[in-house]
Design a protein around this motif. Structure first.
Motif, PDB file in Angstrom:
ATOM      1  N   PRO A  76      -3.342 -20.282 -27.132  1.00 19.97           N
ATOM      2  CA  PRO A  76      -4.175 -20.232 -25.904  1.00 19.97           C
ATOM      3  C   PRO A  76      -3.227 -21.500 -25.296  1.00 19.97           C
ATOM      4  N   ALA A  77      -2.592 -22.210 -26.023  1.00 21.30           N
ATOM      5  CA  ALA A  77      -1.487 -22.972 -25.842  1.00 21.30           C
ATOM      6  C   ALA A  77      -0.340 -22.654 -25.004  1.00 21.30           C
ATOM      7  N   LYS A  79      -0.585 -19.370 -23.178  1.00 25.62           N
ATOM      8  CA  LYS A  79      -0.837 -19.644 -21.847  1.00 25.62           C
ATOM      9  C   LYS A  79      -0.977 -20.957 -21.169  1.00 25.62           C
ATOM     10  N   GLU A  80      -1.755 -21.866 -21.634  1.00 28.37           N
ATOM     11  CA  GLU A  80      -1.662 -23.145 -20.635  1.00 28.37           C
ATOM     12  C   GLU A  80       0.020 -23.818 -20.621  1.00 28.37           C
ATOM     13  N   LYS A  81       0.946 -23.926 -20.841  1.00 31.70           N
ATOM     14  CA  LYS A  81       1.571 -24.087 -21.071  1.00 31.70           C
ATOM     15  C   LYS A  81       3.299 -23.344 -20.532  1.00 31.70           C
ATOM     16  N   ASN A  83       1.051 -21.856 -17.544  1.00 26.87           N
ATOM     17  CA  ASN A  83       0.521 -20.900 -16.777  1.00 26.87           C
ATOM     18  C   ASN A  83       1.138 -20.754 -15.307  1.00 26.87           C
TER      19      ASN A  83
END
Length: 245
Positions: A76-77, A79-81, A83
């Motif tokens: 998830p980290a 994917k967030e980075k 974005n």
């Protein structure tokens, strides 16, 4: 230091992991892909085995050169980075490019994931499997913090009965590749061995702290050394009375 793999299929290519630094991508990976004629239309995926810097650190530079590539990652980290780019979390058994199957193997990290090429039964693991350890000046023996999931992953891999395993680092004493079912079996056993040895040490020396157990484990200079964090994770399982074997 980190071995990457380019996997070609009839439907396009996939790059397994992205090395450690931006310059790794700029100076080595992108020129290598260019030399092989793998351009923006041919490279369909970058598969990130787990979100540790030595495996995902070059991704930013790769995405500058390949902005439309799809990144496969269970982090998830990550994917967030990233974005704004195409980042997709593969499910267990999901197939990409017609022959590459995602196999989550948590243990080293929560997001650890391997890739099985069903054409030749070869499993690409990065360092999501810790094959005994790496000799050197760091505590890199069985860097596993999620013990229950780790042992469950190993049992699942044994049932897969793969013919080859390709990893990311030069693990003592086996190297980075395991060719044939006997070698694969030894490799999976090597993933368990340090943690089984550690369990015995903890049970036989209950008065010792994690740091003291670490020193006892690391007393043999010919073997990879283990961190106090791994000792603590193993102790927590022992104290709960959970049997992993």
């Amino acid at each position: 230091f980190t071995t990457l793999y380019l996997i070609k299929t009839d439907e396009g290519a996939l790059l397994f992991d992205s090395a450690s630094y931006d310059n790794d991508a700029r100076d080595y990976i992108i020129p290598f892909l260019t030399e092989l004629g793998v351009g923006r239309t041919e490279l369909k995926y970058v598969f990130i085995s787990h979100n540790h810097k030595d495996h995902s650190g070059g991704l930013a530079s790769l995405l500058i050169e390949f902005p439309d590539v799809c990144v496969l990652s269970r982090s998830p980290a990550l994917k967030e980075k990233f974005n704004g780019y195409k980042v997709y979390s593969p499910e267990h058994g999901e197939i990409f490019l017609g022959c590459l199957k995602a196999i989550p193997i948590p243990g080293h990290t929560h997001d650890s994931c391997a890739l099985l090429d069903i054409r030749n039964n070869a499993l690409y693991t990065g360092d999501c499997l810790q094959f005994y350890g790496i000799c050197g000046n760091e505590d890199w023996a069985s860097n596993v913090g999620i013990l229950e999931e780790h042992f469950s992953s190993l049992r699942m891999l044994e049932k897969l009965d793969v013919d080859f395993i390709y990893s990311a680092h030069d693990y003592y004493p086996y190297g980075y590749k395991y060719i044939g079912k006997d070698a694969v079996k030894r490799g999976i056993e090597a993933c368990r061995e340090p943690l089984l040895r550690l369990k015995t040490m903890i049970e036989n020396n209950s008065e010792l702290s994690d740091l003291e157990i670490r020193a006892l484990y690391n007393n043999d200079p010919s073997k990879p050394t283990i961190s106090a964090g791994v000792v603590g994770a193993r102790r927590a399982v022992v104290e709960k009375g959970i049997s992993l074997e």
